[in-house]
Scaffold this motif. Structure first.
Motif, mmCIF file in Angstrom:
data_model
loop_
_atom_site.group_PDB
_atom_site.id
_atom_site.type_symbol
_atom_site.label_atom_id
_atom_site.label_comp_id
_atom_site.label_asym_id
_atom_site.label_seq_id
_atom_site.Cartn_x
_atom_site.Cartn_y
_atom_site.Cartn_z
ATOM 1 N N PHE A 64 1.560 -1.525 0.233
ATOM 2 C CA PHE A 64 0.202 -0.083 0.141
ATOM 3 C C PHE A 64 1.086 1.406 0.049
ATOM 4 C CE2 PHE A 64 0.227 -2.034 4.375
ATOM 5 C CZ PHE A 64 1.186 -0.711 5.769
ATOM 6 N N TRP A 65 -0.030 2.218 -0.877
ATOM 7 C CA TRP A 65 1.310 3.995 -0.560
ATOM 8 C C TRP A 65 1.113 4.375 0.432
ATOM 9 C CZ3 TRP A 65 3.984 2.913 -5.108
ATOM 10 C CH2 TRP A 65 2.825 2.175 -6.518
ATOM 11 N N HIS A 66 2.317 4.686 0.957
ATOM 12 C CA HIS A 66 2.474 5.125 2.089
ATOM 13 C C HIS A 66 2.077 6.471 2.343
ATOM 14 C CE1 HIS A 66 5.482 8.029 5.111
ATOM 15 N NE2 HIS A 66 5.959 6.847 4.987
ATOM 16 N N GLY A 67 1.374 6.969 1.515
ATOM 17 C CA GLY A 67 0.340 8.092 1.942
ATOM 18 C C GLY A 67 -0.751 7.964 1.901
ATOM 19 N N ARG A 68 -1.889 6.753 2.001
ATOM 20 C CA ARG A 68 -2.547 6.007 2.408
ATOM 21 C C ARG A 68 -2.636 4.924 3.666
ATOM 22 N NH1 ARG A 68 -6.197 5.640 -2.458
ATOM 23 N NH2 ARG A 68 -5.331 8.200 -3.390
ATOM 24 N N MET A 69 -2.080 4.878 4.645
ATOM 25 C CA MET A 69 -0.829 4.203 5.363
ATOM 26 C C MET A 69 -2.124 4.517 6.663
ATOM 27 S SD MET A 69 2.238 4.654 6.950
ATOM 28 C CE MET A 69 3.386 5.883 7.115
ATOM 29 N N PHE A 70 -2.663 5.506 7.117
ATOM 30 C CA PHE A 70 -3.591 6.206 8.199
ATOM 31 C C PHE A 70 -4.750 4.492 8.790
ATOM 32 C CE2 PHE A 70 -7.356 8.266 10.519
ATOM 33 C CZ PHE A 70 -6.609 8.998 11.336
ATOM 34 N N LEU A 71 -5.582 4.293 7.364
ATOM 35 C CA LEU A 71 -6.226 3.495 7.933
ATOM 36 C C LEU A 71 -6.023 1.841 7.510
ATOM 37 C CD1 LEU A 71 -9.474 5.941 7.564
ATOM 38 C CD2 LEU A 71 -8.952 4.575 9.393
ATOM 39 N N MET A 72 -5.080 1.668 7.368
ATOM 40 C CA MET A 72 -4.841 0.497 7.004
ATOM 41 C C MET A 72 -5.041 -0.784 7.882
ATOM 42 S SD MET A 72 -4.031 -0.236 4.040
ATOM 43 C CE MET A 72 -3.907 1.368 2.882
ATOM 44 N N PRO A 73 -4.666 -0.455 9.333
ATOM 45 C CA PRO A 73 -4.902 -1.689 10.228
ATOM 46 C C PRO A 73 -7.076 -2.088 9.375
ATOM 47 C CG PRO A 73 -3.974 0.223 10.994
ATOM 48 C CD PRO A 73 -4.406 1.044 10.440
ATOM 49 N N TYR A 74 -7.138 -1.078 8.838
ATOM 50 C CA TYR A 74 -9.284 -1.529 8.958
ATOM 51 C C TYR A 74 -8.535 -2.256 7.953
ATOM 52 C CZ TYR A 74 -10.015 0.369 14.015
ATOM 53 O OH TYR A 74 -9.673 0.258 14.671
ATOM 54 N N SER A 75 -7.777 -1.754 6.973
ATOM 55 C CA SER A 75 -8.316 -2.499 5.341
ATOM 56 C C SER A 75 -7.531 -4.357 5.413
ATOM 57 C CB SER A 75 -7.001 -2.137 4.513
ATOM 58 O OG SER A 75 -7.817 -0.373 4.433
ATOM 59 N N TYR A 76 -7.405 -4.463 6.174
ATOM 60 C CA TYR A 76 -6.920 -6.202 6.675
ATOM 61 C C TYR A 76 -6.789 -6.184 7.487
ATOM 62 C CZ TYR A 76 -5.035 -11.023 5.978
ATOM 63 O OH TYR A 76 -5.260 -11.981 6.252
ATOM 64 N N THR A 77 -8.075 -6.897 8.331
ATOM 65 C CA THR A 77 -8.204 -6.998 9.476
ATOM 66 C C THR A 77 -7.306 -8.697 9.954
ATOM 67 O OG1 THR A 77 -10.524 -8.076 9.361
ATOM 68 C CG2 THR A 77 -9.905 -5.750 9.459
ATOM 69 N N GLY A 78 -7.260 -9.215 9.129
ATOM 70 C CA GLY A 78 -5.904 -10.695 9.426
ATOM 71 C C GLY A 78 -4.996 -11.010 10.057
ATOM 72 N N THR A 79 -4.857 -11.942 10.610
ATOM 73 C CA THR A 79 -3.929 -11.790 11.978
ATOM 74 C C THR A 79 -2.777 -12.203 11.144
ATOM 75 O OG1 THR A 79 -4.164 -14.586 12.372
ATOM 76 C CG2 THR A 79 -5.617 -12.474 13.487
ATOM 77 N N GLY A 80 -1.582 -12.362 12.020
ATOM 78 C CA GLY A 80 -0.310 -12.793 11.729
ATOM 79 C C GLY A 80 0.277 -11.784 10.970
ATOM 80 N N VAL A 81 0.767 -10.612 10.159
ATOM 81 C CA VAL A 81 0.911 -9.601 9.752
ATOM 82 C C VAL A 81 1.787 -9.529 10.286
ATOM 83 C CG1 VAL A 81 0.206 -7.196 8.366
ATOM 84 C CG2 VAL A 81 -1.071 -8.866 9.060
ATOM 85 N N THR A 82 3.216 -8.984 9.433
ATOM 86 C CA THR A 82 4.507 -8.179 9.774
ATOM 87 C C THR A 82 4.498 -7.303 8.834
ATOM 88 O OG1 THR A 82 5.246 -10.380 10.645
ATOM 89 C CG2 THR A 82 6.860 -8.332 9.926
ATOM 90 N N ILE A 83 4.644 -5.737 8.702
ATOM 91 C CA ILE A 83 4.728 -4.219 8.521
ATOM 92 C C ILE A 83 6.537 -4.199 8.259
ATOM 93 C CG2 ILE A 83 4.150 -2.375 8.173
ATOM 94 C CD1 ILE A 83 2.056 -3.344 9.733
#
Length: 164
Positions: free
Chosen positions: A56-75
């Motif tokens: 996802f683009w850097h300028g659109r990361m504010f609501l990314m926690p709700y864009s993919y709600t699955g588990t086991g994510v490493t950012i």
């Protein structure tokens, strides 16, 4: 973050900015209605158990926690001080973080992401990074996909003003 000592002021800011940021993100989300498009792709990949890479683009990361709600994510998050705020905020949403950047420790961050993919975790990147160029993919996300064999799934969100 690398073993670094913070001044008392930085430590104070690091103790209250991430909690406030997570509250701000949650309150913003609470005021929205979400409509998902092509969400089945993420569901299919999640059910398959095959790791994948979210981009996802850097300028659109504010609501990314709700864009993919699955588990086991490493950012993958920058090692810079701003990255420390983002990392601590994302950890409040249950995400793990790998630290690195293209100019320093990038290979270390990429190795952490690859180890996570090997263990079946989902990886997340901002392929354009904080320094840009804006919305132009840099090589890190491509290298992770090539080395791991994991598909890249573009992800974004958009909002519009609701007319009453």
């Amino acid at each position: 973050m690398s073993p670094r000592r913070f001044s008392w002021l930085e430590s104070l800011k690091l103790s209250w900015i991430p909690p406030l940021a997570s509250i701000w993100i949650r309150l913003t989300r609470a005021t929205m209605r979400i409509r998902r498009e092509n969400f089945g792709v993420l569901g299919d990949l999640s059910r398959s158990g095959r790791p994948f890479i979210l981009a996802f683009w850097h300028g659109r990361m504010f609501l990314m926690p709700y864009s993919y709600t699955g588990t086991g994510v490493t950012i993958l998050i920058s090692e810079h001080r701003d990255g420390e705020y983002i990392s601590r905020t994302m950890e409040r949403f249950g995400f793990a973080t790998a630290r690195g950047r293209s100019t320093r420790r990038g290979a270390i961050g990429l190795r952490e992401i690859l180890r996570g993919l090997e263990r079946g975790r989902v990886a997340a990147f901002t392929p354009d990074g904080p320094r840009g160029p804006r919305e132009m993919v840099q090589p890190g996300v491509i290298a992770a996909a090539r080395l791991s064999g994991a598909p890249i799934v573009p992800l974004t969100f958009a909002c519009s003003k609701k007319n009453f």
